[in-house]
Design a protein around this motif. Structure first.
Motif, mmCIF file in Angstrom:
data_model
loop_
_atom_site.group_PDB
_atom_site.id
_atom_site.type_symbol
_atom_site.label_atom_id
_atom_site.label_comp_id
_atom_site.label_asym_id
_atom_site.label_seq_id
_atom_site.Cartn_x
_atom_site.Cartn_y
_atom_site.Cartn_z
ATOM 1 N N MET A 71 33.699 -6.679 29.277
ATOM 2 C CA MET A 71 32.542 -6.858 28.396
ATOM 3 C C MET A 71 31.305 -6.147 28.944
ATOM 4 S SD MET A 71 32.146 -10.728 26.960
ATOM 5 C CE MET A 71 30.370 -10.397 26.914
ATOM 6 N N GLU A 72 30.497 -5.612 28.037
ATOM 7 C CA GLU A 72 29.209 -5.025 28.420
ATOM 8 C C GLU A 72 28.119 -6.049 28.115
ATOM 9 O OE1 GLU A 72 28.424 -1.232 26.748
ATOM 10 O OE2 GLU A 72 30.335 -0.354 27.398
ATOM 11 N N MET A 73 27.470 -6.524 29.161
ATOM 12 C CA MET A 73 26.422 -7.522 28.996
ATOM 13 C C MET A 73 25.169 -6.893 28.394
ATOM 14 S SD MET A 73 27.592 -10.449 29.901
ATOM 15 C CE MET A 73 28.696 -11.342 30.977
ATOM 16 N N THR A 74 24.553 -7.618 27.484
ATOM 17 C CA THR A 74 23.331 -7.130 26.843
ATOM 18 C C THR A 74 22.078 -7.660 27.531
ATOM 19 O OG1 THR A 74 23.152 -8.989 25.291
ATOM 20 C CG2 THR A 74 24.542 -7.124 24.632
ATOM 21 N N GLY A 75 22.223 -8.744 28.294
ATOM 22 C CA GLY A 75 21.072 -9.393 28.896
ATOM 23 C C GLY A 75 20.538 -10.520 28.035
ATOM 24 N N VAL A 77 21.419 -13.893 26.812
ATOM 25 C CA VAL A 77 22.387 -14.918 27.207
ATOM 26 C C VAL A 77 23.108 -15.502 25.995
ATOM 27 C CG1 VAL A 77 22.692 -17.166 28.316
ATOM 28 C CG2 VAL A 77 21.125 -15.495 29.301
ATOM 29 N N ASP A 78 22.377 -15.738 24.905
ATOM 30 C CA ASP A 78 22.998 -16.314 23.709
ATOM 31 C C ASP A 78 24.077 -15.386 23.155
ATOM 32 O OD1 ASP A 78 21.304 -18.691 23.466
ATOM 33 O OD2 ASP A 78 19.699 -17.279 23.004
ATOM 34 N N HIS A 79 23.739 -14.112 23.042
ATOM 35 C CA HIS A 79 24.683 -13.124 22.500
ATOM 36 C C HIS A 79 25.883 -12.950 23.434
ATOM 37 C CE1 HIS A 79 25.379 -9.858 19.578
ATOM 38 N NE2 HIS A 79 25.997 -9.261 20.589
ATOM 39 N N ASP A 80 25.599 -12.824 24.721
ATOM 40 C CA ASP A 80 26.672 -12.597 25.695
ATOM 41 C C ASP A 80 27.591 -13.810 25.805
ATOM 42 O OD1 ASP A 80 25.583 -10.123 26.126
ATOM 43 O OD2 ASP A 80 24.479 -10.702 27.926
ATOM 44 N N PHE A 81 26.999 -15.011 25.723
ATOM 45 C CA PHE A 81 27.813 -16.235 25.748
ATOM 46 C C PHE A 81 28.751 -16.278 24.546
ATOM 47 C CE2 PHE A 81 28.360 -20.560 24.061
ATOM 48 C CZ PHE A 81 29.063 -21.154 25.101
ATOM 49 N N ALA A 82 28.219 -15.948 23.371
ATOM 50 C CA ALA A 82 29.033 -15.996 22.151
ATOM 51 C C ALA A 82 30.197 -15.013 22.240
ATOM 52 C CB ALA A 82 28.165 -15.690 20.938
ATOM 53 N N MET A 83 29.942 -13.814 22.739
ATOM 54 C CA MET A 83 31.011 -12.814 22.864
ATOM 55 C C MET A 83 32.058 -13.254 23.889
ATOM 56 S SD MET A 83 29.292 -9.014 22.585
ATOM 57 C CE MET A 83 28.403 -9.180 24.131
ATOM 58 N N MET A 84 31.576 -13.745 25.032
ATOM 59 C CA MET A 84 32.498 -14.132 26.099
ATOM 60 C C MET A 84 33.307 -15.367 25.730
ATOM 61 S SD MET A 84 31.743 -14.805 30.154
ATOM 62 C CE MET A 84 31.223 -13.109 30.370
ATOM 63 N N MET A 85 32.664 -16.340 25.086
ATOM 64 C CA MET A 85 33.383 -17.556 24.727
ATOM 65 C C MET A 85 34.431 -17.287 23.648
ATOM 66 S SD MET A 85 33.984 -20.638 25.456
ATOM 67 C CE MET A 85 32.643 -21.006 26.602
ATOM 68 N N GLY A 138 16.981 -8.669 27.870
ATOM 69 C CA GLY A 138 16.574 -9.758 28.749
ATOM 70 C C GLY A 138 17.004 -9.524 30.175
ATOM 71 N N ASP A 139 16.959 -10.562 30.954
ATOM 72 C CA ASP A 139 17.334 -10.496 32.364
ATOM 73 C C ASP A 139 18.859 -10.502 32.480
ATOM 74 O OD1 ASP A 139 17.673 -10.688 35.053
ATOM 75 O OD2 ASP A 139 16.411 -12.460 35.335
ATOM 76 N N ALA A 140 19.428 -9.369 32.839
ATOM 77 C CA ALA A 140 20.892 -9.257 32.923
ATOM 78 C C ALA A 140 21.482 -10.198 33.962
ATOM 79 C CB ALA A 140 21.279 -7.822 33.240
ATOM 80 N N SER A 141 20.698 -10.548 34.976
ATOM 81 C CA SER A 141 21.216 -11.425 36.023
ATOM 82 C C SER A 141 21.559 -12.801 35.463
ATOM 83 C CB SER A 141 20.207 -11.560 37.170
ATOM 84 O OG SER A 141 19.020 -12.190 36.725
ATOM 85 N N LYS A 142 20.837 -13.223 34.419
ATOM 86 C CA LYS A 142 21.136 -14.513 33.799
ATOM 87 C C LYS A 142 22.466 -14.453 33.058
ATOM 88 C CE LYS A 142 16.342 -16.058 33.302
ATOM 89 N NZ LYS A 142 15.285 -16.505 32.361
ATOM 90 N N SER A 143 22.705 -13.343 32.360
ATOM 91 C CA SER A 143 23.984 -13.185 31.670
ATOM 92 C C SER A 143 25.142 -13.094 32.657
ATOM 93 C CB SER A 143 23.963 -11.929 30.787
ATOM 94 O OG SER A 143 23.124 -12.113 29.663
ATOM 95 N N MET A 144 24.889 -12.478 33.809
ATOM 96 C CA MET A 144 25.948 -12.334 34.808
ATOM 97 C C MET A 144 26.378 -13.677 35.381
ATOM 98 S SD MET A 144 26.862 -9.257 34.750
ATOM 99 C CE MET A 144 27.995 -9.339 36.128
#
Length: 225
Positions: A71-75, A77-85, A138-144
């Motif tokens: 996955m490519e993180m966008t930073g 968190v809401d979007h990245d969580f939805a994709m990952m989940m 956003g802050d990519a570290s939070k998505s990571m």
């Protein structure tokens, strides 16, 4: 002279017989070696097939984690969580289908069927969110942080795990649920969209209950050694 000729003929006959016997012996040894080799290859193939079957649940888990790692993180968190989940739920469906098809325990098969149904419903909601939500930088570290539970779980996976399909499902799905719970806790802490925070809390509540059932089943059904 006649005696010498007779002796010469006798020597030739003996030499020919010895050569033929040697050839037959070598051929017999070659046949025996080939037979042993073929038997060993066949036995090794059977062992590989058995190992493949015993590790099917783990293979599905690895495939699922590989998709999440790609996955490519966008930073966001809401979007990245939805994709990952959504990907995480696909892994739950794959393992649950394996249990439904090859498991024998009624309770686990019922849990697997419920997991398939609930995961498909969640995937529709998650996909709808990512389709209509424009990710904010956003802050990519939070998505990571969403990735950390997966990394932790990879170190806990037992290679060469023994047991039945039921044992594999209970063990791997318990770990899979823990990963989902930890990911959802990151979303609750770092997310901003109410809809995703509510879904994350729902996943925590549901999967904590299911994980407890799976852990209890494993305690009540120890693997035979």
């Amino acid at each position: 002279m006649k005696t010498n000729k007779i002796l010469l003929n006798l020597a030739i006959c003996l030499g020919t017989t010895a050569f033929l016997f040697s050839g037959c012996s070598q051929k017999s040894k070659q046949t025996e070696t080939t037979s042993v080799t073929q038997t060993e290859e066949h036995s090794g193939h059977d062992m590989d097939m058995a190992a493949e079957g015993s590790n099917k649940m783990m293979d599905l888990m690895h495939q699922n984690m590989s998709k999440m790692q790609e996955m490519e993180m966008t930073g966001d968190v809401d979007h990245d969580f939805a994709m990952m989940m959504a990907i995480h739920h696909q892994g739950a469906i794959a393992m649950s289908e394996e249990e439904v098809n090859n498991g024998t325990d009624p309770m686990l098969k019922e849990m697997a069927n419920k997991t398939i149904a609930s995961s498909k419903t969640d995937i529709q909601k998650l996909s709808s969110f990512t389709s209509n939500h424009q990710p904010m930088a956003g802050d990519a570290s939070k998505s990571m942080k969403l990735m950390q539970p997966m990394k932790d779980m990879m170190g806990q996976m037992e290679h060469g795990m023994q047991g039945t399909t039921d044992h594999h499902f209970a063990k791997m799905m318990s770990m899979h649920h823990q990963q989902g719970i930890d990911m959802s806790k990151v979303q609750v802490a770092e997310g901003k969209t109410p809809a995703m925070k509510q879904m994350a809390q729902k996943i925590i509540d549901e999967q904590e209950k299911d994980k407890q059932k799976l852990d209890n089943w494993l305690q009540e059904h120890p693997q035979q050694k």
